[in-house]
Design an enzyme around this catalytic site. Structure first.
Site, mmCIF file in Angstrom:
data_model
loop_
_atom_site.group_PDB
_atom_site.id
_atom_site.type_symbol
_atom_site.label_atom_id
_atom_site.label_comp_id
_atom_site.label_asym_id
_atom_site.label_seq_id
_atom_site.Cartn_x
_atom_site.Cartn_y
_atom_site.Cartn_z
ATOM 1 N N LYS A 97 0.851 -1.193 0.000
ATOM 2 C CA LYS A 97 0.000 0.000 0.000
ATOM 3 C C LYS A 97 0.887 1.245 0.000
ATOM 4 C CE LYS A 97 -3.786 -0.185 2.523
ATOM 5 N NZ LYS A 97 -4.892 -0.009 1.541
ATOM 6 N N SER A 128 -1.851 6.210 0.733
ATOM 7 C CA SER A 128 -3.041 5.425 1.089
ATOM 8 C C SER A 128 -3.059 5.088 2.569
ATOM 9 C CB SER A 128 -3.086 4.139 0.263
ATOM 10 O OG SER A 128 -3.245 4.413 -1.110
ATOM 11 N N GLU A 170 -0.649 -9.709 4.567
ATOM 12 C CA GLU A 170 -1.937 -10.320 4.245
ATOM 13 C C GLU A 170 -1.789 -11.142 2.968
ATOM 14 O OE1 GLU A 170 -6.443 -8.781 4.166
ATOM 15 O OE2 GLU A 170 -5.286 -8.135 2.432
ATOM 16 N N GLU A 177 -16.318 -7.932 -10.407
ATOM 17 C CA GLU A 177 -17.179 -7.252 -9.426
ATOM 18 C C GLU A 177 -16.588 -5.907 -9.023
ATOM 19 O OE1 GLU A 177 -18.553 -6.618 -5.097
ATOM 20 O OE2 GLU A 177 -16.557 -6.821 -5.971
#
Length: 221
Positions: A68, A72, A162, A177
């Site tokens: 990131k 951000s 993560e 999506e």
């Protein structure tokens, strides 16, 4: 040399002054996240080669990584009211470093998770299994937040990373999506939301059917 991040407009004057005080520690923190992410990706590459060479099986289709951006992180900290302190940022913003692993089959997801998290110096912090328990919109993936040691000149640091595991079908659905929600700026019409959820069920059935075909050809469970 790393360029200093552009500070988000929502930061208060006090926050800007505080960030100036922790800039060097922030840079060191970001390096740790990048090195931790790269180590996790390297260990997954090792597992991929081992399976391919010894088991004639490659469970990994693709690995991608991302850290990131500082901008951000600061924006998220401002939104969530997280103090501009290194321990607070590390505790409350858990998705700074990320690895995404695309697998052929659902069984491969669990096999890789077990192999990676069994390594002695890796600590599992959080497991969110959205494959066994999909989100209401149909999203399916397995998220693991783990810690891996990174050895800097100042000493070892436990870095959270993560890792998202999903199949090709899950990844295609999630990517589509995301693009739809971005197009509608989050305000997706109800009928289209329903079609998105139905498409997730179709992707899940495809995973099941392809796994059945694989078992029929190769045998085993």
């Amino acid at each position: 040399m790393t360029q200093p991040p552009a500070l988000p407009a929502e930061l208060s004057d006090d926050a800007i002054r505080r960030f100036a005080q922790i800039r060097d520690d922030f840079t060191r923190m970001m390096l740790g996240y990048r090195f931790g992410m790269e180590q996790v990706a390297m260990r997954l590459e090792i597992l991929r080669e081992e399976f391919a060479e010894l088991h004639l099986d490659n469970p990994i289709e693709h690995i991608s990584t991302r850290v990131k951006s500082p901008e951000s992180i600061l924006e998220k900290a401002a939104r969530q009211g997280v103090e501009l302190e290194i321990p607070a940022l590390r505790e409350h913003i858990t998705d700074i470093a990320g690895v995404r692993v695309i697998c052929s089959f659902v069984a491969d997801v669990y096999r890789l998770v077990d192999s990676l998290t069994a390594q002695a110096d890796i600590t599992v912090r959080v497991v969110k299994d959205y494959i066994a328990n999909p989100k209401p919109n149909g999203y399916r993936s397995l998220h693991v937040i783990l810690e891996i040691p990174v050895f800097l000149s100042s000493g070892p640091v436990q870095v959270p990373v993560e890792v998202q595991f999903r199949t090709v079908a899950m990844d295609f659905w999630a990517s589509t999506e995301h693009k739809i929600f971005y197009k509608y700026e989050g305000d997706v019409p109800p009928d289209m939301r329903q079609r998105i959820t139905e498409a997730a069920a179709t992707a899940a059935r495809m995973d099941e059917e392809m796994a059945e075909l694989h078992r029929a050809v190769h045998g085993g469970s």
